[in-house]
Design an enzyme around this catalytic site. Sequence first.
Site, PDB file in Angstrom:
ATOM      1  N   SER A   7       2.891   8.677  14.253  1.00 46.20           N
ATOM      2  CA  SER A   7       4.317   8.356  14.322  1.00 46.20           C
ATOM      3  C   SER A   7       4.509   6.933  14.834  1.00 46.20           C
ATOM      4  O   SER A   7       4.183   6.611  15.985  1.00 46.20           O
ATOM      5  CB  SER A   7       5.025   9.341  15.256  1.00 46.20           C
ATOM      6  OG  SER A   7       6.350   8.908  15.453  1.00 46.20           O
ATOM      7  N   HIS A  32       4.379   8.687   9.887  1.00 45.95           N
ATOM      8  CA  HIS A  32       5.628   9.401  10.189  1.00 45.95           C
ATOM      9  C   HIS A  32       6.615   8.378  10.756  1.00 45.95           C
ATOM     10  O   HIS A  32       6.289   7.651  11.706  1.00 45.95           O
ATOM     11  CB  HIS A  32       5.311  10.506  11.208  1.00 45.95           C
ATOM     12  CG  HIS A  32       6.466  11.366  11.584  1.00 45.95           C
ATOM     13  ND1 HIS A  32       6.832  12.485  10.865  1.00 45.95           N
ATOM     14  CD2 HIS A  32       7.345  11.290  12.622  1.00 45.95           C
ATOM     15  CE1 HIS A  32       7.870  13.065  11.444  1.00 45.95           C
ATOM     16  NE2 HIS A  32       8.201  12.359  12.512  1.00 45.95           N
ATOM     17  N   ASP A  34      10.291   7.892  12.437  1.00 47.67           N
ATOM     18  CA  ASP A  34      11.397   8.556  13.134  1.00 47.67           C
ATOM     19  C   ASP A  34      12.640   7.694  13.091  1.00 47.67           C
ATOM     20  O   ASP A  34      12.662   6.612  13.682  1.00 47.67           O
ATOM     21  CB  ASP A  34      11.002   8.803  14.592  1.00 47.67           C
ATOM     22  CG  ASP A  34       9.993   9.912  14.711  1.00 47.67           C
ATOM     23  OD1 ASP A  34      10.250  10.992  14.160  1.00 47.67           O
ATOM     24  OD2 ASP A  34       8.954   9.696  15.350  1.00 47.67           O
ATOM     25  N   MET A  36      16.568   7.381  14.065  1.00 50.13           N
ATOM     26  CA  MET A  36      17.525   7.960  15.021  1.00 50.13           C
ATOM     27  C   MET A  36      18.854   7.213  14.965  1.00 50.13           C
ATOM     28  O   MET A  36      18.866   5.992  14.820  1.00 50.13           O
ATOM     29  CB  MET A  36      16.952   7.842  16.433  1.00 50.13           C
ATOM     30  CG  MET A  36      15.573   8.455  16.577  1.00 50.13           C
ATOM     31  SD  MET A  36      15.014   8.351  18.280  1.00 50.13           S
ATOM     32  CE  MET A  36      13.355   9.019  18.100  1.00 50.13           C
ATOM     33  N   HIS A  66      11.512  10.984   8.855  1.00 45.86           N
ATOM     34  CA  HIS A  66      12.168  12.055   9.615  1.00 45.86           C
ATOM     35  C   HIS A  66      13.529  11.544  10.065  1.00 45.86           C
ATOM     36  O   HIS A  66      13.623  10.719  10.977  1.00 45.86           O
ATOM     37  CB  HIS A  66      11.253  12.398  10.810  1.00 45.86           C
ATOM     38  CG  HIS A  66      11.834  13.397  11.764  1.00 45.86           C
ATOM     39  ND1 HIS A  66      11.298  13.608  13.035  1.00 45.86           N
ATOM     40  CD2 HIS A  66      12.879  14.246  11.669  1.00 45.86           C
ATOM     41  CE1 HIS A  66      11.985  14.548  13.649  1.00 45.86           C
ATOM     42  NE2 HIS A  66      12.954  14.943  12.851  1.00 45.86           N
ATOM     43  N   MET A  68      16.665  11.834  11.984  1.00 44.73           N
ATOM     44  CA  MET A  68      17.385  12.479  13.090  1.00 44.73           C
ATOM     45  C   MET A  68      18.795  11.892  13.093  1.00 44.73           C
ATOM     46  O   MET A  68      19.165  11.085  13.952  1.00 44.73           O
ATOM     47  CB  MET A  68      16.653  12.228  14.402  1.00 44.73           C
ATOM     48  CG  MET A  68      15.398  13.090  14.521  1.00 44.73           C
ATOM     49  SD  MET A  68      14.298  12.545  15.838  1.00 44.73           S
ATOM     50  CE  MET A  68      13.313  11.391  14.913  1.00 44.73           C
ATOM     51  N   MET A 137      10.008  20.929  15.364  1.00 48.94           N
ATOM     52  CA  MET A 137      10.052  20.072  16.555  1.00 48.94           C
ATOM     53  C   MET A 137       9.511  20.863  17.746  1.00 48.94           C
ATOM     54  O   MET A 137      10.046  21.906  18.104  1.00 48.94           O
ATOM     55  CB  MET A 137      11.486  19.629  16.865  1.00 48.94           C
ATOM     56  CG  MET A 137      12.111  18.680  15.861  1.00 48.94           C
ATOM     57  SD  MET A 137      11.173  17.184  15.506  1.00 48.94           S
ATOM     58  CE  MET A 137      10.897  16.515  17.147  1.00 48.94           C
ATOM     59  N   GLY A 142      14.123  12.834  19.970  1.00 49.18           N
ATOM     60  CA  GLY A 142      14.772  11.647  20.546  1.00 49.18           C
ATOM     61  C   GLY A 142      13.800  10.680  21.193  1.00 49.18           C
ATOM     62  O   GLY A 142      14.054   9.480  21.205  1.00 49.18           O
ATOM     63  N   GLY A 144       9.473   9.771  22.142  1.00 50.47           N
ATOM     64  CA  GLY A 144       8.052  10.054  22.117  1.00 50.47           C
ATOM     65  C   GLY A 144       7.555  10.311  23.534  1.00 50.47           C
ATOM     66  O   GLY A 144       8.292  10.143  24.514  1.00 50.47           O
ATOM     67  N   ASP A 171       5.783  18.365  15.313  1.00 50.57           N
ATOM     68  CA  ASP A 171       6.163  17.034  15.781  1.00 50.57           C
ATOM     69  C   ASP A 171       6.603  17.078  17.241  1.00 50.57           C
ATOM     70  O   ASP A 171       7.627  17.673  17.570  1.00 50.57           O
ATOM     71  CB  ASP A 171       7.313  16.530  14.898  1.00 50.57           C
ATOM     72  CG  ASP A 171       7.697  15.092  15.175  1.00 50.57           C
ATOM     73  OD1 ASP A 171       6.995  14.421  15.937  1.00 50.57           O
ATOM     74  OD2 ASP A 171       8.717  14.655  14.600  1.00 50.57           O
ATOM     75  N   GLY A 173       4.551  15.772  21.143  1.00 47.09           N
ATOM     76  CA  GLY A 173       3.612  16.116  22.202  1.00 47.09           C
ATOM     77  C   GLY A 173       2.260  16.631  21.740  1.00 47.09           C
ATOM     78  O   GLY A 173       1.504  17.179  22.545  1.00 47.09           O
TER      79      GLY A 173
HETATM   80  C1  DX5 Z   1      10.553  12.645  18.602  1.00 49.07           C
HETATM   81  C2  DX5 Z   1       9.926  12.209  17.309  1.00 49.07           C
HETATM   82  C3  DX5 Z   1       8.447  12.285  17.278  1.00 49.07           C
HETATM   83  C4  DX5 Z   1       7.728  11.411  18.259  1.00 49.07           C
HETATM   84  C5  DX5 Z   1       6.426  12.045  18.575  1.00 49.07           C
HETATM   85  O1  DX5 Z   1      11.932  12.673  18.422  1.00 49.07           O
HETATM   86  O2  DX5 Z   1      10.403  13.012  16.234  1.00 49.07           O
HETATM   87  O3  DX5 Z   1       7.944  12.035  15.968  1.00 49.07           O
HETATM   88  O4  DX5 Z   1       7.523  10.113  17.773  1.00 49.07           O
HETATM   89  O5  DX5 Z   1       5.826  11.305  19.575  1.00 49.07           O
HETATM   90  P1  DX5 Z   1       4.754  11.958  20.568  1.00 49.07           P
HETATM   91  O6  DX5 Z   1       3.588  12.359  19.724  1.00 49.07           O
HETATM   92  O7  DX5 Z   1       4.462  10.829  21.500  1.00 49.07           O
HETATM   93  O8  DX5 Z   1       5.416  13.126  21.202  1.00 49.07           O
HETATM   94 ZN    ZN Z   2       9.464  12.824  14.124  1.00 45.86          ZN
END
Ligand code: DX5
Ligand code: ZN
Length: 212
Positions: A7, A32, A34, A36, A66, A68, A137, A142, A144, A171, A173
């Site tokens: 990501s 990936h 993200d 937002m 992705h 959001m 999720m 929101g 990482g 997706d 953690g």
């Molecule tokens: C969170 C994102 C994730 C995030 C994952 O809203 O959708 O894709 O980047 O990051 P890690 O792997 O650090 O949790």
């Molecule tokens: Zn994501």
Amino acid sequence: MLEIAPSVLAAHPLHVGADVDRLVKAGATILHLDIMDGHFVPNLSFGPAMVKALRDAYPELVLDVHLMLSRPQDFVDAFIRAGASEVTIHSEAAGDLPALLAHIRAAGLRAGLSMKPATPAASLAPYLDSLDLVLLMSVEPGFGGQALMPQTLPKLKQLRDMGFQGTLSVDGGVNRENSRQVIDSGATRLVMGTAAFRDPDPAALFRALQRP
Ligand code: DX5
Ligand code: ZN
């Protein structure tokens, strides 16, 4: 084979290109992205220009976008034009989601639907035939760098029991330590931000994740 999607949110904003290049050289074939809007989630990230820059630099990569966004219909076409391979919208978003998923597929992309941790798997039932990918999720979207919520993982098996045969992506953690639990729960793709971009030897990480 297990899919691994680093990501880009976890890249350093001042050297995204170098950070991504390092992972591509280590064997990454999917990125990936993200996106937002500061409304669906309490954060902002980047937009279609980032996707286009990555597409121009890496014609062969799968770009897994992705969204959001509270109103994904406002931006889906911009990400299609930017070169996304897959567009995932949220099941909790506003609008005519079946029409939007059909629109994504009609443009030749793979269509995905994502669900937040509190959204039940059953709520995806009406959409399963319109989907190539479900993005589970495993953190509140929101940011990482959060800890994976293991209680979200049983939804993967529930989706298979409902007859879904597409990609099951997890997706939030995911890291080397909990990857086995995530895979054993049914994931076919791991999204990895922090764990991939901060690993000192990503090629070794990717190899380790592929081991049964
Ligand atoms: C969170 C994102 C994730 C995030 C994952 O809203 O959708 O894709 O980047 O990051 P890690 O792997 O650090 O949790
Ligand atoms: Zn994501």
